[in-house]
Motif scaffolding. Sequence first.
Motif, PDB file in Angstrom:
ATOM      1  N   UNK A 196       0.863  -1.185   0.000  1.00 24.88           N
ATOM      2  CA  UNK A 196       0.000   0.000   0.000  1.00 24.88           C
ATOM      3  C   UNK A 196       0.898   1.232   0.000  1.00 24.88           C
ATOM      4  N   UNK A 197       1.296   1.650  -1.187  1.00 25.62           N
ATOM      5  CA  UNK A 197       2.247   2.753  -1.331  1.00 25.62           C
ATOM      6  C   UNK A 197       2.046   3.411  -2.691  1.00 25.62           C
ATOM      7  N   UNK A 198       2.283   4.712  -2.782  1.00 19.60           N
ATOM      8  CA  UNK A 198       2.132   5.400  -4.076  1.00 19.60           C
ATOM      9  C   UNK A 198       3.193   4.956  -5.072  1.00 19.60           C
ATOM     10  N   UNK A 199       2.811   4.888  -6.337  1.00 17.67           N
ATOM     11  CA  UNK A 199       3.750   4.528  -7.399  1.00 17.67           C
ATOM     12  C   UNK A 199       4.492   5.778  -7.852  1.00 17.67           C
ATOM     13  N   UNK A 200       5.811   5.721  -7.841  1.00 20.55           N
ATOM     14  CA  UNK A 200       6.661   6.824  -8.306  1.00 20.55           C
ATOM     15  C   UNK A 200       7.149   6.490  -9.718  1.00 20.55           C
ATOM     16  N   UNK A 201       6.765   7.320 -10.676  1.00 18.74           N
ATOM     17  CA  UNK A 201       7.082   7.071 -12.085  1.00 18.74           C
ATOM     18  C   UNK A 201       8.385   7.754 -12.479  1.00 18.74           C
ATOM     19  N   UNK A 202       9.239   7.007 -13.174  1.00 17.58           N
ATOM     20  CA  UNK A 202      10.526   7.539 -13.619  1.00 17.58           C
ATOM     21  C   UNK A 202      10.690   7.239 -15.111  1.00 17.58           C
ATOM     22  N   UNK A 203      11.039   8.263 -15.882  1.00 19.37           N
ATOM     23  CA  UNK A 203      11.149   8.123 -17.338  1.00 19.37           C
ATOM     24  C   UNK A 203      12.339   8.913 -17.848  1.00 19.37           C
ATOM     25  N   UNK A 204      12.771   8.597 -19.075  1.00 19.25           N
ATOM     26  CA  UNK A 204      13.717   9.445 -19.782  1.00 19.25           C
ATOM     27  C   UNK A 204      13.007  10.696 -20.284  1.00 19.25           C
ATOM     28  N   UNK A 205      13.796  11.741 -20.574  1.00 23.94           N
ATOM     29  CA  UNK A 205      13.239  12.975 -21.115  1.00 23.94           C
ATOM     30  C   UNK A 205      12.792  12.766 -22.558  1.00 23.94           C
ATOM     31  N   UNK A 206      11.996  13.715 -23.052  1.00 23.18           N
ATOM     32  CA  UNK A 206      11.323  13.533 -24.348  1.00 23.18           C
ATOM     33  C   UNK A 206      12.264  13.550 -25.548  1.00 23.18           C
ATOM     34  N   UNK A 207      13.498  14.045 -25.409  1.00 25.67           N
ATOM     35  CA  UNK A 207      14.431  14.018 -26.543  1.00 25.67           C
ATOM     36  C   UNK A 207      15.103  12.663 -26.698  1.00 25.67           C
ATOM     37  N   UNK A 208      14.780  11.748 -25.792  1.00 28.24           N
ATOM     38  CA  UNK A 208      15.368  10.417 -25.820  1.00 28.24           C
ATOM     39  C   UNK A 208      14.554   9.492 -26.714  1.00 28.24           C
ATOM     40  N   UNK A 209      15.238   8.714 -27.554  1.00 34.43           N
ATOM     41  CA  UNK A 209      14.555   7.726 -28.364  1.00 34.43           C
ATOM     42  C   UNK A 209      13.920   6.640 -27.523  1.00 34.43           C
ATOM     43  N   UNK A 210      14.517   6.354 -26.367  1.00 29.96           N
ATOM     44  CA  UNK A 210      13.937   5.375 -25.455  1.00 29.96           C
ATOM     45  C   UNK A 210      12.604   5.866 -24.915  1.00 29.96           C
ATOM     46  N   UNK A 211      12.532   7.167 -24.608  1.00 34.67           N
ATOM     47  CA  UNK A 211      11.264   7.773 -24.172  1.00 34.67           C
ATOM     48  C   UNK A 211      10.210   7.621 -25.268  1.00 34.67           C
TER      49      UNK A 211
END
Length: 306
Positions: free
Chosen positions: A165-180
């Motif tokens: 029971x814990x909030x989900x913390x989302x982590x992503x690459x920035x939008x200039x990244x092809x992976x993003x």
Amino acid sequence: MQFRKRSASGRRRRWLLLGGVIGILTLSLAACASDDSANDAPGTSRTIQNKGSDTLLNVALAWAEAYREVDPSVTIAVTGGGSGTGIAALINGTVDLANASREIKEDEIAAAEQNGVEPVETVVAIDALAVIVNPANPVDQLTIDQLADIFTGRITNWQDLGGNDAPIILVSRESNSGTHVYFLEEVVRKGDSDNTDIFAAKTLMMPSSVGITSEVGRNPNAIGYDGLGYVTEDEKIIAIARTAADPFVLPSVETSDDGSYPLARNLYTYTAGEPTGAIAEYLDWILGPEGQQIVADLGFVPISQE
């Protein structure tokens, strides 16, 4: 609009370059006393400017280091910054090789052609994109639908996924990244070109793979994604299924090569026109046994030697 995909020596050009540094990292490898650059004449030094995908960065640096022993007359300058940055530099005529973890976009092709540049694509590797959480997280597997709901903010608590029971913390690459871009199109939007979903506003956007692994490693509630070659013992890899009816599969060289892992992708290098001279020789070496062994050594999927 014309766009060529290159195939040399009868082999498919598939490969991936690995990156994980904050900001822009540059390595200039020079072993010739001459200061002449960009010169293909025998006996003179030649410079290859290589820029782009951070996913490919570590592999590109390793390639450049090893190639110094193959041809000391060639200077290879390797810079990261993201796929979009590399492609923009190719369009502007400031690099010889643009590394990308996504395919070039139609508007980028149009911009290149307006500048008199014909982008030629070489697939240099296969990348397994791993979904990662903190080792303390009890969740072991997720479907693409669940991942889409997580990263759009429709699911916000791990308890809804069988976790704490814990909030989900989302982590992503920035939008200039092809992976993003890949994760947005194939996971958040589930491969549907009509889908307009975006990352939740609360998503932490990181400038590099290192930022993602650092956050996930320290935060028991974080979830992110990264190239398999960047995953460390401080993260746990989640098994992924296309749908709830499909098997859950962990990323590996084998599952990426046989297509059973849902988040495997090609990685690319783009040139301005068909490569010649030192650039062609370097690409041929990358696609050969020595270059592909480096791919495997760094945890990525080498191309088949046909």
